[in-house]
Write an enzyme that holds these catalytic residues in place. Structure first.
Site, PDB file in Angstrom:
ATOM      1  CB  CYS A 315     -16.068 -33.993  25.595  1.00 51.27           C
ATOM      2  SG  CYS A 315     -14.972 -32.611  26.082  1.00 51.27           S
ATOM      3  CG  HIS A 335      -8.148 -28.796  28.071  1.00 44.13           C
ATOM      4  ND1 HIS A 335      -8.800 -27.844  28.821  1.00 44.13           N
ATOM      5  CD2 HIS A 335      -8.849 -29.324  27.395  1.00 44.13           C
ATOM      6  CE1 HIS A 335      -9.959 -27.664  28.401  1.00 44.13           C
ATOM      7  NE2 HIS A 335     -10.125 -28.672  27.269  1.00 44.13           N
ATOM      8  CD  GLU A 358      11.782 -46.888  18.572  1.00 42.83           C
ATOM      9  OE1 GLU A 358      11.108 -47.948  18.627  1.00 42.83           O
ATOM     10  OE2 GLU A 358      12.115 -46.512  17.188  1.00 42.83           O
ATOM     11  CG  HIS A 408      -9.772 -26.670  23.096  1.00 46.36           C
ATOM     12  ND1 HIS A 408     -11.088 -26.366  22.804  1.00 46.36           N
ATOM     13  CD2 HIS A 408      -9.820 -27.444  23.918  1.00 46.36           C
ATOM     14  CE1 HIS A 408     -11.804 -26.793  23.586  1.00 46.36           C
ATOM     15  NE2 HIS A 408     -10.966 -27.752  24.363  1.00 46.36           N
ATOM     16  CB  SER A 625      -9.155 -28.090  -7.820  1.00 51.66           C
ATOM     17  OG  SER A 625     -10.016 -28.934  -8.789  1.00 51.66           O
ATOM     18  CB  SER A 626     -14.097 -27.358 -10.616  1.00 48.47           C
ATOM     19  OG  SER A 626     -13.418 -28.265 -11.174  1.00 48.47           O
ATOM     20  CG  ASP A 685      -5.534 -25.429 -17.320  1.00 43.32           C
ATOM     21  OD1 ASP A 685      -6.009 -26.076 -17.996  1.00 43.32           O
ATOM     22  OD2 ASP A 685      -5.952 -25.162 -16.064  1.00 43.32           O
TER      23      ASP A 685
END
Length: 726
Positions: A315, A335, A358, A408, A625-626, A685
């Site tokens: 890690c 874990h 809470e 994981h 979307s583009s 559209d």
């Protein structure tokens, strides 16, 4: 090595290297380069396949590409290009276990060099010089200061400050990515599998918190009370986390910065747990000590069998990334069962969301009424391989202090070990609460935590929520049996007015381009954006795209680079080009606008109600979307109806394919796991997009909104004027 000497020698003529066979590729390359140097020319690799062949050419090969446009502000070459399109080439090919050198073209079209320092390859630094550059970079020295020190030790040095800058940039990129430059052979260290610098016996000098320190000073610092106390604290926390089930089976990890008020947090030493050990049995001596940039300064002692040889946690690069981006003081990898199970409830979801609990108040920057959002990334075979996706998640969710890894666990960080531990306890509580609410059939992501409605509109638990709505009118108190499992929505002209995209977002990106580049020029993100634009513009130049101009090189100055970038971006916008490099840069500019409250997303009035209704019925909603995925998320996270992302399961952009390409929709179906194309409804559209989706087998409707383009007669699609009609 076997070499056959040439039969003839010509005076004042640059000869090719004698042909022969070599044991390794590296031996062949060194031989050719050393021979070329004696003849007055230098070579570079032109083409290569590492285990098959390598083509080596004169470094004066090729031709200089002249600028397509000129102007008062365009920098012109003051001296001729070195490139002469020299035809010289030799080839090395691997045959069995040997590399054979042959001459493809042995002639040059230029005279021998009088000064070999003119060749860039002759200005490379030695391993010892790179080590000095690394140390002085860590100490915050500028390229000119580093160059002065290099010339003091090597008066014949031909390199300049630009070469120093290039090495510094490479060091910075590799540190950011979790990798390290190969250590010089003179160092006592070696790079381990984590991309971290292992050290055995301390070398003569060591870089500690940006300061070059002698052996005795460094050792004394590593044995200081602050380091010892942090190691003891980490050991105690590992034992506690084991009782909570977070680090069982040698899994999980912890990392804490050594508190030292005389050192900035970003430069403090790091104590980190090893890999593959029983965390509840660890003692302070079992922990690694790392420098702030990831070099191992102290390793645990060897233990007798059956203990394994110590190894720093996998890690480590992920912890270092959290320290770098968020200036954290501690990081935890758990874990815990609840952190694993909560990612499996909705296997396609990219986020965990919960509100009105809470314990949310225990998460930095959140209150009871806020919606806590934790990104979810996909698991990999090794934890170190999560670096890219974790980095992307941290940057995409600037408010989060945790990232879930599906099937994981979870990574959590805080300003200090107390903040990290407190938040970890709160996160695990909230994950567990979500699982129990799910078992009761309650929705943890809404303020009321009411029962999730099943597909017949009744309340209860255990209902099959995987199916969606049939296209058609919908009474608010009655839900008909659905036929689609998923709905895929276009954004421009479907959920959001085209006028907002063309009249607000695009002008904002254009007007703030120079300001954004100037303010963030040295950041990793902006340098990556510039790199993508350089690659795109180079392709445009090769293809003769109108308006494409070469971007100034870094040594010409930041202002020149920004000016040439802006000229290219403006040309791309005017040509309505939807290239990835442009969209990514626009998304980063819009992110700044949303963060500064200079932009607010706009959706049609019917969108929030439709999304909420589909969500209650178990409909999975995706966006296509583009615009980049980040730009899409920014729009819906900051809409005029608040954060609407809780109703969405994912976002797609043109990295999956063009919207008018049938294959793009087939890929989306595979990604979301829909086997029958008709189970997905696409609303757009754009007629061409609708035709491509229908060709892929999707159900399709066309959205009729104010400002949308006209449709031809007899287009053959059902149209809607509101998403509430679905």
């Amino acid at each position: 090595m076997e070499v056959r000497n040439p039969n003839e020698h010509a005076e004042n003529k640059m000869l090719p290297p004698p042909v022969g066979t070599f044991q390794t590729r590296e031996e062949l390359l060194k031989y050719v380069r050393d021979f070329a140097l004696t003849q007055g020319y230098m070579v570079s690799i032109k083409d290569s396949s590492k285990n098959r062949y390598v083509t080596i050419a004169c470094d004066r090969g090729g031709v200089y590409r002249k600028r397509l446009k000129t102007g008062e502000n365009m920098r012109q070459r003051k001296v001729p290009s070195r490139l002469t399109n020299c035809p010289f080439e030799v080839v090395g090919k691997k045959d069995d276990d040997l590399w054979t050198l042959t001459i493809k073209h042995g002639e040059h079209n230029h005279e021998p060099s009088k000064n070999m320092s003119d060749h860039p390859s002759c200005r490379r630094f030695t391993e010892e010089e790179i080590l000095l550059i690394r140390e002085m970079t860590a100490a915050g020295k500028r390229p000119r200061q580093i160059l002065k020190a290099l010339r003091q030790s090597n008066p014949s040095l031909t390199s300049d400050s630009r070469n120093v800058y290039n090495v510094k940039a490479k060091i910075r990129r590799e540190m950011v990515s979790g990798k390290k430059m190969e250590s010089p052979s003179t160092s006592s260290g070696a790079v381990n599998m984590n991309g971290l610098m292992e050290v055995g016996e301390p070398s003569e000098h060591m870089v500690l918190n940006g300061v070059v320190m002698g052996e005795s000073i460094c050792q004394a610092y590593l044995e200081s009370d602050a380091v010892k106390e942090t190691r003891s604290l980490a050991s105690e926390l590992c034992q506690h986390f084991y009782t909570l089930g977070w680090v069982s089976g040698t899994g999980g990890s912890i990392s804490i910065k050594v508190q030292d008020n005389s050192v900035p947090k970003s430069s403090q030493l790091i104590v980190m747990s090893p890999s593959g050990v029983q965390k509840e049995r660890m003692v302070p001596e079992d922990f690694y000590v790392l420098s702030s940039d990831g070099y191992i300064l102290s390793t645990p002692p060897l233990k007798p069998c059956p203990h394994n040889q110590p190894k720093c946690t996998d890690c480590a690069p992920l912890f270092l990334k959290a320290y770098e981006i968020r200036n954290a003081g501690a990081a935890i990898h758990s874990h815990g069962m609840e952190s694993c199970l909560v990612t499996m409830i909705h296997p396609l979801s990219k986020e965990f969301r919960i509100t009105h609990m809470e314990m949310i108040k225990g998460i930095q920057g959140h209150g009871y009424h806020d919606q806590l959002v934790v990104p979810i990334i996909e698991n990999t075979a090794r934890e170190g391989e999560l670096l890219e996706s974790l980095t992307e998640a941290i940057r995409a969710y600037p408010k989060t202090t945790a990232v879930l890894v599906r099937n994981h666990g979870v990574f959590i960080w805080g300003d200090s070990w107390i903040a990290a531990k407190t938040q970890a306890e709160c996160y695990h509580y909230l994950f567990d609460a979500a699982i129990k609410l799910h078992q009761l059939g309650l929705d943890w992501s809404t303020p009321s935590h009411g029962y999730v409605r099943n597909i017949n509109g009744t309340c209860g638990c255990g209902g099959n929520m995987s199916r969606g709505l049939k296209a058609g009118a919908l009474d608010i108190d009655y839900v008909i049996e659905p036929s689609q499992q998923c709905i895929l929505l276009d954004i421009e002209g479907t959920t959001t007015p085209l006028s907002f995209i063309t009249g607000v977002l695009f002008p904002y990106a254009k007007n703030n381009l120079v300001k954004h580049l100037a303010a963030s020029y040295d950041s990793e993100e902006t340098q990556h954006d510039i790199s993508l634009l350089r690659s795109q513009i180079q392709r445009d130049l090769e293809q003769g795209i109108v308006g494409a101009l070469p971007i100034a090189l870094d040594y010409m100055g930041k202002e020149m680079v920004i000016d040439t970038l802006a000229a290219n971006v403006e040309a791309m916008i005017q040509a309505d080009r939807k290239v990835t490099a442009l969209k990514q840069l626009q998304g980063h500019i819009w992110r700044t606008g949303f963060q500064n409250n200079e932009l607010n997303g706009v959706v049609f009035d019917d969108v929030p109600e439709a999304l909420e209704r589909w969500h209650a019925l178990g409909i999975k909603v995706y966006m296509y979307s583009s615009g980049s995925r980040e730009a899409q998320q920014l729009l819906f996270a900051n809409s005029n109806y608040g954060d609407l992302r809780k109703y969405m399961c994912g976002f797609f952009d043109t990295t999956i394919g063009d919207k008018n390409d049938t294959q793009s929709y087939a890929e989306i179906l595979r990604t979301v796991g829909v086997d029958t194309p008709a189970d997905m409804l696409f609303v757009t559209d754009i007629l061409q997009d609708a035709e491509a989706a229908r060709a892929a087998g999707l159900e399709v409707m066309i959205s009729i909104r104010p400002g949308n383009g006209p449709l031809p007669e007899n287009h053959g699609f059902r149209t809607i004027e509101s998403l509430l009609e679905i």
